[in-house]
Scaffold this motif. Structure first.
Motif, mmCIF file in Angstrom:
data_model
loop_
_atom_site.group_PDB
_atom_site.id
_atom_site.type_symbol
_atom_site.label_atom_id
_atom_site.label_comp_id
_atom_site.label_asym_id
_atom_site.label_seq_id
_atom_site.Cartn_x
_atom_site.Cartn_y
_atom_site.Cartn_z
ATOM 1 N N MET A 1 117.097 43.503 30.578
ATOM 2 C CA MET A 1 118.275 42.809 31.131
ATOM 3 C C MET A 1 118.331 42.903 32.674
ATOM 4 S SD MET A 1 122.077 42.915 29.635
ATOM 5 C CE MET A 1 123.096 43.803 30.744
ATOM 6 N N ILE A 5 118.550 39.905 35.297
ATOM 7 C CA ILE A 5 119.571 39.780 36.363
ATOM 8 C C ILE A 5 118.888 39.568 37.719
ATOM 9 C CG2 ILE A 5 121.392 41.019 37.627
ATOM 10 C CD1 ILE A 5 122.093 42.397 34.956
ATOM 11 N N MET A 8 117.295 36.116 37.973
ATOM 12 C CA MET A 8 118.341 35.089 38.179
ATOM 13 C C MET A 8 118.866 35.120 39.612
ATOM 14 S SD MET A 8 118.863 33.209 35.565
ATOM 15 C CE MET A 8 120.463 32.496 35.552
ATOM 16 N N LEU A 9 119.111 36.349 40.100
ATOM 17 C CA LEU A 9 119.631 36.494 41.468
ATOM 18 C C LEU A 9 118.627 35.978 42.499
ATOM 19 C CD1 LEU A 9 121.525 39.875 41.790
ATOM 20 C CD2 LEU A 9 122.322 37.631 42.486
ATOM 21 N N ALA A 12 118.605 32.238 42.456
ATOM 22 C CA ALA A 12 119.794 31.699 43.133
ATOM 23 C C ALA A 12 119.644 31.799 44.647
ATOM 24 C CB ALA A 12 121.038 32.440 42.677
ATOM 25 N N PHE A 15 117.112 29.356 45.886
ATOM 26 C CA PHE A 15 117.712 28.020 45.824
ATOM 27 C C PHE A 15 118.591 27.759 47.055
ATOM 28 C CE2 PHE A 15 120.808 24.922 44.263
ATOM 29 C CZ PHE A 15 119.965 24.009 43.668
ATOM 30 N N ILE A 16 119.441 28.739 47.356
ATOM 31 C CA ILE A 16 120.369 28.584 48.506
ATOM 32 C C ILE A 16 119.574 28.459 49.809
ATOM 33 C CG2 ILE A 16 122.167 29.750 49.864
ATOM 34 C CD1 ILE A 16 123.093 30.986 47.141
ATOM 35 N N PHE A 19 117.749 25.026 49.980
ATOM 36 C CA PHE A 19 118.617 23.882 50.294
ATOM 37 C C PHE A 19 119.215 23.956 51.687
ATOM 38 C CE2 PHE A 19 118.147 22.762 45.919
ATOM 39 C CZ PHE A 19 118.096 21.384 46.007
ATOM 40 N N GLN A 23 118.439 21.011 54.175
ATOM 41 C CA GLN A 23 119.599 20.314 54.744
ATOM 42 C C GLN A 23 119.549 20.310 56.269
ATOM 43 O OE1 GLN A 23 123.354 21.812 53.490
ATOM 44 N NE2 GLN A 23 124.346 19.866 53.804
ATOM 45 N N ILE B 131 127.356 27.519 37.314
ATOM 46 C CA ILE B 131 126.045 27.498 37.992
ATOM 47 C C ILE B 131 125.616 26.038 38.182
ATOM 48 C CG2 ILE B 131 123.590 28.093 37.749
ATOM 49 C CD1 ILE B 131 124.573 30.647 36.206
ATOM 50 N N VAL B 135 124.889 24.205 41.687
ATOM 51 C CA VAL B 135 123.588 23.551 41.934
ATOM 52 C C VAL B 135 123.835 22.071 42.258
ATOM 53 C CG1 VAL B 135 121.407 22.853 40.860
ATOM 54 C CG2 VAL B 135 122.250 25.180 40.566
ATOM 55 N N PHE B 138 124.881 21.641 45.812
ATOM 56 C CA PHE B 138 123.767 21.736 46.768
ATOM 57 C C PHE B 138 122.892 20.481 46.726
ATOM 58 C CE2 PHE B 138 124.578 26.384 46.779
ATOM 59 C CZ PHE B 138 124.716 26.518 48.140
ATOM 60 N N LEU B 139 122.684 19.960 45.504
ATOM 61 C CA LEU B 139 121.841 18.764 45.400
ATOM 62 C C LEU B 139 122.489 17.552 46.057
ATOM 63 C CD1 LEU B 139 120.471 19.108 41.755
ATOM 64 C CD2 LEU B 139 119.231 19.474 43.880
ATOM 65 N N ALA B 141 124.656 17.901 48.566
ATOM 66 C CA ALA B 141 125.204 18.373 49.857
ATOM 67 C C ALA B 141 124.941 17.407 50.997
ATOM 68 C CB ALA B 141 124.652 19.740 50.191
ATOM 69 N N LYS B 154 129.797 25.278 51.627
ATOM 70 C CA LYS B 154 128.462 25.821 51.337
ATOM 71 C C LYS B 154 128.532 27.327 51.084
ATOM 72 C CE LYS B 154 124.984 24.774 54.114
ATOM 73 N NZ LYS B 154 124.390 24.178 55.307
ATOM 74 N N SER B 158 127.659 29.187 47.671
ATOM 75 C CA SER B 158 126.656 30.259 47.610
ATOM 76 C C SER B 158 127.256 31.464 46.889
ATOM 77 C CB SER B 158 126.224 30.673 49.014
ATOM 78 O OG SER B 158 125.748 29.558 49.704
ATOM 79 N N LEU B 161 127.385 30.630 43.168
ATOM 80 C CA LEU B 161 126.041 30.619 42.571
ATOM 81 C C LEU B 161 125.493 32.039 42.424
ATOM 82 C CD1 LEU B 161 123.867 28.652 41.562
ATOM 83 C CD2 LEU B 161 122.867 28.690 43.814
ATOM 84 N N LEU B 162 125.656 32.850 43.463
ATOM 85 C CA LEU B 162 125.122 34.219 43.413
ATOM 86 C C LEU B 162 125.851 35.060 42.373
ATOM 87 C CD1 LEU B 162 124.509 35.102 47.170
ATOM 88 C CD2 LEU B 162 122.802 34.896 45.381
ATOM 89 N N THR B 165 125.208 33.613 38.619
ATOM 90 C CA THR B 165 123.828 33.784 38.110
ATOM 91 C C THR B 165 123.554 35.279 37.887
ATOM 92 O OG1 THR B 165 123.061 33.675 40.381
ATOM 93 C CG2 THR B 165 122.667 31.733 39.049
ATOM 94 N N GLY B 166 124.061 36.097 38.824
ATOM 95 C CA GLY B 166 123.826 37.539 38.711
ATOM 96 C C GLY B 166 124.508 38.150 37.500
ATOM 97 N N LEU B 168 125.546 36.565 34.772
ATOM 98 C CA LEU B 168 125.380 35.791 33.526
ATOM 99 C C LEU B 168 124.935 36.686 32.362
ATOM 100 C CD1 LEU B 168 125.316 32.913 32.218
ATOM 101 C CD2 LEU B 168 122.926 32.790 32.855
ATOM 102 N N PHE B 169 123.868 37.470 32.591
ATOM 103 C CA PHE B 169 123.344 38.315 31.512
ATOM 104 C C PHE B 169 124.310 39.441 31.157
ATOM 105 C CE2 PHE B 169 119.005 36.712 32.844
ATOM 106 C CZ PHE B 169 118.890 35.879 31.737
ATOM 107 N N ILE B 170 125.024 39.923 32.185
ATOM 108 C CA ILE B 170 125.958 41.037 31.930
ATOM 109 C C ILE B 170 127.035 40.577 30.941
ATOM 110 C CG2 ILE B 170 127.596 42.659 32.983
ATOM 111 C CD1 ILE B 170 125.971 42.359 35.609
ATOM 112 N N LEU B 194 128.392 42.664 42.541
ATOM 113 C CA LEU B 194 128.252 41.204 42.713
ATOM 114 C C LEU B 194 129.603 40.574 43.049
ATOM 115 C CD1 LEU B 194 125.834 40.355 39.775
ATOM 116 C CD2 LEU B 194 125.401 39.890 42.184
#
Lengths: 261, 217
Positions: A1, A5, A8-9, A12, A15-16, A19, A23, B131, B135, B138-139, B141, B154, B158, B161-162, B165-166, B168-170, B194
């Motif tokens: 897990m 995590i 995924m982090l 993300a 990704f940021i 972009f 941009q 999420i 996304v 941003f796409l 933006a 923005k 961010s 998103l952070l 996503t961080g 999600l599993f928890i 987080l």
């Protein structure tokens, strides 16, 4: 897990960052395009004004050299005709009428030619041309027009700059009379080794400068375009009922301008 | 470990409080693009305060999580609606979309995961949606490039998103984690951390908003 995590982090974050960078690139490209458009517009404006001035010069020259000289020949021949027409009173009267018409036409042609391109500006420079313009207004109207020329260490400036500043003064005087109903105008031309300053002030009706920003008339647009073209800075000060003043600062370019006119 | 979790959670709650005060000072509620996000911050604070009181009273505060999931989804969707509403497909279907997801959240709370247990199904679903929203922002933006508050949006995106996503599993394995021993609290510490980062980024967004506002006014 934990690995999930972290993955995924990281995704993300990547990704940021991706972009943000792309941009920025798009923004930089858009700014470059905007700059190019602006430069293109400036070039168009420059060419427009340049073509206009060249055309004026050509028409003024044609009027003076072609039409003017032919009118002078007609004028001379009429003199000869007048001598021979002394025997016939009817003919003499008709010749006198033609004389009057020819004189008027010669004067009008000369005036139009001078308005299109004052020979004083062409031959003696900006200060003398403004002085002549002021004198002509004072002769033909009740306007009190004062011109003050202060020169400490002036440098020769490009003809194109002189022509544009002269046109601006013409437009300003016309505006002061037509819209401001001014009775007094003061013009100061100050030149030193760094810059040329032109200060214009009238006692007319004035206006709200904020309104001017929203709705610029053709005359003011023309003035601003010419100032932009010669890369001069300007500031306007006016209040309704408190007159109008415009200050123009033209810093001399680093390279001395060509003296060829 | 618990003291760490307590310290981080308290810090993020404190920053959340500061963020709410600052968003009120800068009148975020008057700006359509930020209105629903400021309401979301306010809603989070209320829920967190009540949850803390219930926890101190040794009461099960999981029903609050079910309520929070629903409220958070509506406010978050409305926040993104302000950004995406020029998109015709989005504008036409957003109401149906919100209604269907709300129905799923309620169905889950009534039939599958009662309010006394962790609502992992709906938490996972809504987090995936957030999420996707971030996304999507941003796409798209580049379409909002001229927007004065683009930098503020923005930063908020961010943060979203952070955080989502961080965590999600928890939240996906929330029920498993609740049943584990004390040492597995590490995951909740990670979640608290987080959330702290999320609040700090929101604080940064408020700071950027303040600067942009003074530039444009």
């Amino acid at each position: 897990m934990t690995i999930g995590i972290l993955i995924m982090l990281s995704l993300a974050l990547a990704f940021i960052v991706f972009f943000n960078r792309s941009q920025r690139k798009i923004l930089a490209e858009q700014m470059r395009m905007q700059q190019l458009r602006l430069e293109h517009q400036e070039a168009l404006l420059y060419n427009n004004i340049k073509t206009q001035e060249e055309e004026r010069k050509r028409i003024a020259k044609d009027l003076h050299d072609e039409v003017g000289s032919k009118l002078n020949i007609i004028h001379l021949n009429l003199h000869r005709l007048k001598k021979n027409a002394a025997a016939s009173p009817l003919l003499e009267e008709t010749v006198s009428d033609i004389f009057g018409a020819i004189n008027d036409t010669i004067n009008t042609t000369r005036r139009i030619s001078h308005d299109l391109l004052p020979p004083t500006l062409e031959n003696f420079g900006l200060a003398d041309a403004i002085k002549e313009l002021c004198d002509s207004y004072q002769r033909t109207s009740a306007l009190d027009l004062q011109f003050d020329h202060v020169q400490s260490e002036g440098r020769p400036i490009e003809k194109m700059v002189e022509v544009n500043l002269f046109r601006i003064i013409q437009e300003l005087i016309s505006n002061s009379i037509k819209h401001g109903h001014a009775s007094q105008i003061n013009i100061r031309l100050l030149a030193n080794n760094k810059e040329l300053r032109l200060e214009y002030q009238d006692n007319g009706q004035g206006f709200d400068p904020n309104q001017l920003k929203k709705n610029t008339g053709l005359g003011m647009q023309n003035i601003e375009s010419r100032l932009q073209m010669i890369q001069a800075q300007h500031s306007i000060d006016s209040q309704p009922g408190a007159g109008f003043s415009l200050s123009i600062k033209y810093p001399y370019p680093n390279d001395p301008p060509s003296l060829s006119r | 470990m618990k003291s760490w979790q307590f310290l981080i959670t308290s810090s993020s709650e404190f920053i959340l409080l500061i963020n709410i005060v600052l968003s009120l000072v800068h009148r975020w509620k008057d700006w359509p693009l930020l209105k629903y996000f400021s309401w979301l911050l306010f809603f989070s604070l209320i829920v967190q305060v009540i949850a803390k009181i219930m926890w101190l009273q040794r009461m099960n505060n999981l029903p609050l999580l079910h309520l929070y999931t629903l409220g958070e989804f509506v406010l978050m969707s409305l926040f993104y609606h302000q950004m995406f509403k020029q998109n015709l497909i989005w504008a036409k279907n957003i109401r149906w979309f919100i209604a269907i997801v709300m129905a799923l959240i309620l169905t889950n709370s009534i039939f599958f995961q009662p309010i006394t247990v962790f609502n992992t199904n709906t938490k996972t679903l809504t987090q995936v949606i957030y999420i996707a929203y971030a996304v999507g922002f941003f796409l798209n933006a580049t379409h909002h490039q001229t927007e004065s508050y683009q930098n503020v949006l923005k930063t908020i995106n961010s943060a979203i998103l952070l955080y989502y996503t961080g965590s999600l599993f928890i939240f996906m394995f929330g029920n498993v984690l609740l049943g584990l021993e004390q040492r597995h609290n590490l995951f909740w510490v990670a979640n608290a951390l987080l959330y702290l980062i999320f609040q700090l980024l929101v604080f940064t967004a408020i700071w950027q908003f303040r600067q942009t506002k003074s530039t444009y006014s």
